[in-house]
Design a protein around this motif. Sequence first.
Motif, PDB file in Angstrom:
ATOM      1  N   LYS A  74       8.280  31.828 -43.842  1.00 49.88           N
ATOM      2  CA  LYS A  74       9.608  31.631 -44.436  1.00 49.88           C
ATOM      3  C   LYS A  74      10.248  32.959 -44.854  1.00 49.88           C
ATOM      4  O   LYS A  74      11.467  33.091 -44.846  1.00 49.88           O
ATOM      5  CB  LYS A  74       9.505  30.701 -45.647  1.00 49.88           C
ATOM      6  CG  LYS A  74       9.078  29.271 -45.300  1.00 49.88           C
ATOM      7  CD  LYS A  74      10.159  28.559 -44.534  1.00 49.88           C
ATOM      8  CE  LYS A  74       9.798  27.089 -44.277  1.00 49.88           C
ATOM      9  NZ  LYS A  74       8.656  26.921 -43.358  1.00 49.88           N
ATOM     10  N   SER A  75       9.430  33.924 -45.231  1.00 45.67           N
ATOM     11  CA  SER A  75       9.973  35.206 -45.691  1.00 45.67           C
ATOM     12  C   SER A  75      10.216  36.182 -44.543  1.00 45.67           C
ATOM     13  O   SER A  75      10.864  37.213 -44.739  1.00 45.67           O
ATOM     14  CB  SER A  75       9.022  35.833 -46.710  1.00 45.67           C
ATOM     15  OG  SER A  75       7.748  36.046 -46.126  1.00 45.67           O
ATOM     16  N   ASP A  76       9.697  35.897 -43.354  1.00 50.18           N
ATOM     17  CA  ASP A  76       9.816  36.830 -42.225  1.00 50.18           C
ATOM     18  C   ASP A  76      11.265  37.131 -41.823  1.00 50.18           C
ATOM     19  O   ASP A  76      11.595  38.296 -41.549  1.00 50.18           O
ATOM     20  CB  ASP A  76       9.047  36.295 -41.009  1.00 50.18           C
ATOM     21  CG  ASP A  76       7.557  36.514 -41.129  1.00 50.18           C
ATOM     22  OD1 ASP A  76       7.145  37.296 -42.005  1.00 50.18           O
ATOM     23  OD2 ASP A  76       6.809  35.881 -40.357  1.00 50.18           O
ATOM     24  N   PRO A  77      12.148  36.120 -41.727  1.00 45.03           N
ATOM     25  CA  PRO A  77      13.518  36.424 -41.285  1.00 45.03           C
ATOM     26  C   PRO A  77      14.206  37.444 -42.188  1.00 45.03           C
ATOM     27  O   PRO A  77      14.850  38.385 -41.704  1.00 45.03           O
ATOM     28  CB  PRO A  77      14.207  35.055 -41.333  1.00 45.03           C
ATOM     29  CG  PRO A  77      13.102  34.087 -41.099  1.00 45.03           C
ATOM     30  CD  PRO A  77      11.931  34.662 -41.830  1.00 45.03           C
ATOM     31  N   HIS A  78      14.096  37.275 -43.488  1.00 47.28           N
ATOM     32  CA  HIS A  78      14.722  38.231 -44.411  1.00 47.28           C
ATOM     33  C   HIS A  78      14.098  39.611 -44.262  1.00 47.28           C
ATOM     34  O   HIS A  78      14.785  40.639 -44.265  1.00 47.28           O
ATOM     35  CB  HIS A  78      14.565  37.724 -45.849  1.00 47.28           C
ATOM     36  CG  HIS A  78      15.089  38.663 -46.890  1.00 47.28           C
ATOM     37  ND1 HIS A  78      14.263  39.403 -47.709  1.00 47.28           N
ATOM     38  CD2 HIS A  78      16.361  39.011 -47.217  1.00 47.28           C
ATOM     39  CE1 HIS A  78      15.000  40.151 -48.508  1.00 47.28           C
ATOM     40  NE2 HIS A  78      16.274  39.938 -48.243  1.00 47.28           N
ATOM     41  N   LYS A  79      12.791  39.638 -44.081  1.00 47.15           N
ATOM     42  CA  LYS A  79      12.066  40.912 -44.021  1.00 47.15           C
ATOM     43  C   LYS A  79      12.278  41.640 -42.689  1.00 47.15           C
ATOM     44  O   LYS A  79      12.398  42.864 -42.664  1.00 47.15           O
ATOM     45  CB  LYS A  79      10.573  40.631 -44.226  1.00 47.15           C
ATOM     46  CG  LYS A  79       9.678  41.848 -44.232  1.00 47.15           C
ATOM     47  CD  LYS A  79       8.246  41.458 -44.586  1.00 47.15           C
ATOM     48  CE  LYS A  79       7.673  40.472 -43.591  1.00 47.15           C
ATOM     49  NZ  LYS A  79       6.277  40.101 -43.893  1.00 47.15           N
ATOM     50  N   ASN A  80      12.357  40.870 -41.600  1.00 45.82           N
ATOM     51  CA  ASN A  80      12.338  41.488 -40.267  1.00 45.82           C
ATOM     52  C   ASN A  80      13.692  41.574 -39.570  1.00 45.82           C
ATOM     53  O   ASN A  80      13.765  42.075 -38.445  1.00 45.82           O
ATOM     54  CB  ASN A  80      11.377  40.707 -39.363  1.00 45.82           C
ATOM     55  CG  ASN A  80       9.948  40.764 -39.859  1.00 45.82           C
ATOM     56  OD1 ASN A  80       9.539  41.733 -40.490  1.00 45.82           O
ATOM     57  ND2 ASN A  80       9.187  39.705 -39.602  1.00 45.82           N
ATOM     58  N   SER A  81      14.751  41.089 -40.207  1.00 46.13           N
ATOM     59  CA  SER A  81      16.047  41.067 -39.513  1.00 46.13           C
ATOM     60  C   SER A  81      17.028  42.109 -40.041  1.00 46.13           C
ATOM     61  O   SER A  81      18.180  42.145 -39.618  1.00 46.13           O
ATOM     62  CB  SER A  81      16.684  39.671 -39.654  1.00 46.13           C
ATOM     63  OG  SER A  81      17.069  39.424 -40.995  1.00 46.13           O
ATOM     64  N   LYS A  82      16.570  42.958 -40.961  1.00 41.02           N
ATOM     65  CA  LYS A  82      17.508  43.875 -41.630  1.00 41.02           C
ATOM     66  C   LYS A  82      18.236  44.790 -40.648  1.00 41.02           C
ATOM     67  O   LYS A  82      19.399  45.135 -40.861  1.00 41.02           O
ATOM     68  CB  LYS A  82      16.753  44.713 -42.672  1.00 41.02           C
ATOM     69  CG  LYS A  82      16.163  43.891 -43.809  1.00 41.02           C
ATOM     70  CD  LYS A  82      15.516  44.785 -44.851  1.00 41.02           C
ATOM     71  CE  LYS A  82      14.785  43.975 -45.907  1.00 41.02           C
ATOM     72  NZ  LYS A  82      15.627  42.987 -46.564  1.00 41.02           N
ATOM     73  N   ASN A 204      21.915  38.352 -41.509  1.00 39.69           N
ATOM     74  CA  ASN A 204      21.163  38.257 -40.259  1.00 39.69           C
ATOM     75  C   ASN A 204      20.141  37.129 -40.295  1.00 39.69           C
ATOM     76  O   ASN A 204      19.970  36.391 -39.318  1.00 39.69           O
ATOM     77  CB  ASN A 204      20.464  39.579 -39.967  1.00 39.69           C
ATOM     78  CG  ASN A 204      21.440  40.674 -39.575  1.00 39.69           C
ATOM     79  OD1 ASN A 204      22.576  40.399 -39.220  1.00 39.69           O
ATOM     80  ND2 ASN A 204      20.984  41.916 -39.636  1.00 39.69           N
ATOM     81  N   GLN A 205      19.435  36.985 -41.422  1.00 40.43           N
ATOM     82  CA  GLN A 205      18.372  35.988 -41.500  1.00 40.43           C
ATOM     83  C   GLN A 205      18.910  34.555 -41.488  1.00 40.43           C
ATOM     84  O   GLN A 205      18.151  33.606 -41.292  1.00 40.43           O
ATOM     85  CB  GLN A 205      17.514  36.208 -42.759  1.00 40.43           C
ATOM     86  CG  GLN A 205      18.242  36.038 -44.074  1.00 40.43           C
ATOM     87  CD  GLN A 205      18.833  37.336 -44.591  1.00 40.43           C
ATOM     88  OE1 GLN A 205      19.155  38.223 -43.801  1.00 40.43           O
ATOM     89  NE2 GLN A 205      18.946  37.452 -45.894  1.00 40.43           N
ATOM     90  N   ASN A 206      20.201  34.391 -41.690  1.00 41.61           N
ATOM     91  CA  ASN A 206      20.809  33.060 -41.654  1.00 41.61           C
ATOM     92  C   ASN A 206      21.531  32.782 -40.339  1.00 41.61           C
ATOM     93  O   ASN A 206      22.208  31.762 -40.213  1.00 41.61           O
ATOM     94  CB  ASN A 206      21.777  32.871 -42.830  1.00 41.61           C
ATOM     95  CG  ASN A 206      21.052  32.797 -44.161  1.00 41.61           C
ATOM     96  OD1 ASN A 206      20.852  33.811 -44.820  1.00 41.61           O
ATOM     97  ND2 ASN A 206      20.627  31.603 -44.546  1.00 41.61           N
ATOM     98  N   GLY A 207      21.426  33.702 -39.367  1.00 39.27           N
ATOM     99  CA  GLY A 207      21.969  33.401 -38.043  1.00 39.27           C
ATOM    100  C   GLY A 207      23.161  34.197 -37.613  1.00 39.27           C
ATOM    101  O   GLY A 207      23.866  33.798 -36.691  1.00 39.27           O
TER     102      GLY A 207
END
Length: 305
Positions: A74-82, A204-207
């Motif tokens: 669940k935390s990957d998108p915020h962490k990896n999409s910057k 980014n993490q939201n699409g």
Amino acid sequence: MKLNKFKSSEITPENFYINRRKFLKKMGIVSGTAFASQNIITSALSYTPETERKITPYKFATTYNNYYEFGTSKSDPHKNSKDFITKPWDIKIDGEVENEITLSVEEIKNMIPSEERIYRFRCVEGWSMVVPWLGFPLNKLLNKVKPTSKAKFVKFTSVYDPDQMKGQRFPVLNWPYKEGLRIDEAMHPLTIMVTGLYGKELPNQNGAPLRLIVPWKYGFKSAKAIVNIKFVEKMPTSSWMNASPKEYGFYSNVNPNVSHPRWSQATERVIGENIYSPRIKTVMFNGYGDEVAGLYDGMDLRKNF
């Protein structure tokens, strides 16, 4: 169609967002301020059901995400999409249409004003949020290409870029991500393309830069980072249908009476509330039955899950 006023006291607690809405109310205007250059119409109208819940705090809506292109946690998108690059970004609309077009996201934003829609968001995993999206009805974009009489479904394809999306380097799904709607579902006024949330640019993490939201369906139906919208004659196979057809149907309407093999759909956990808070009952069509139940008259929703 019923429109409900959302209480100002239930708006996101972030100072920025509250202050902006207070300013708009005081001024008696509906045009956006911080994002006026992006052609945004801001209003307090909401399609949120009568069984109202408080809006999910921004920090949870942007850090608790399913976006397997950036990882399965669940935390990957915020962490990896910057560092994910979303400009420039073009979207092609083709298939069974009279006028095939390719538009940049900026052209779309200037062409179609965004407005605020406060929607429930329900994941098939049994958790939920309430999110104030900025977006516009998808039908306003689709009507520009004049679908032919052969167009029965709409297929959405997300970007494929494993150099930037590390999750796509692994065969978790058959990349790129694909989803589909029946044409009347895509044209329904509740179905929106999202350009932002909480009065801000879409993270980014939201699409980002442009994603789909279909509020009466489970969240995975709302494809992110879309690059192609295609009108087709036959029902498309979505990525999750391809991965596990016994678990993921084409319609995927929120339905508390049809359990997923791994998750009961009768109740849901509200993200952002105390960990000891009891689960709440899930509502048919995620609470939007008055608006969308007619789309499925005569259908067996256990068979057409």
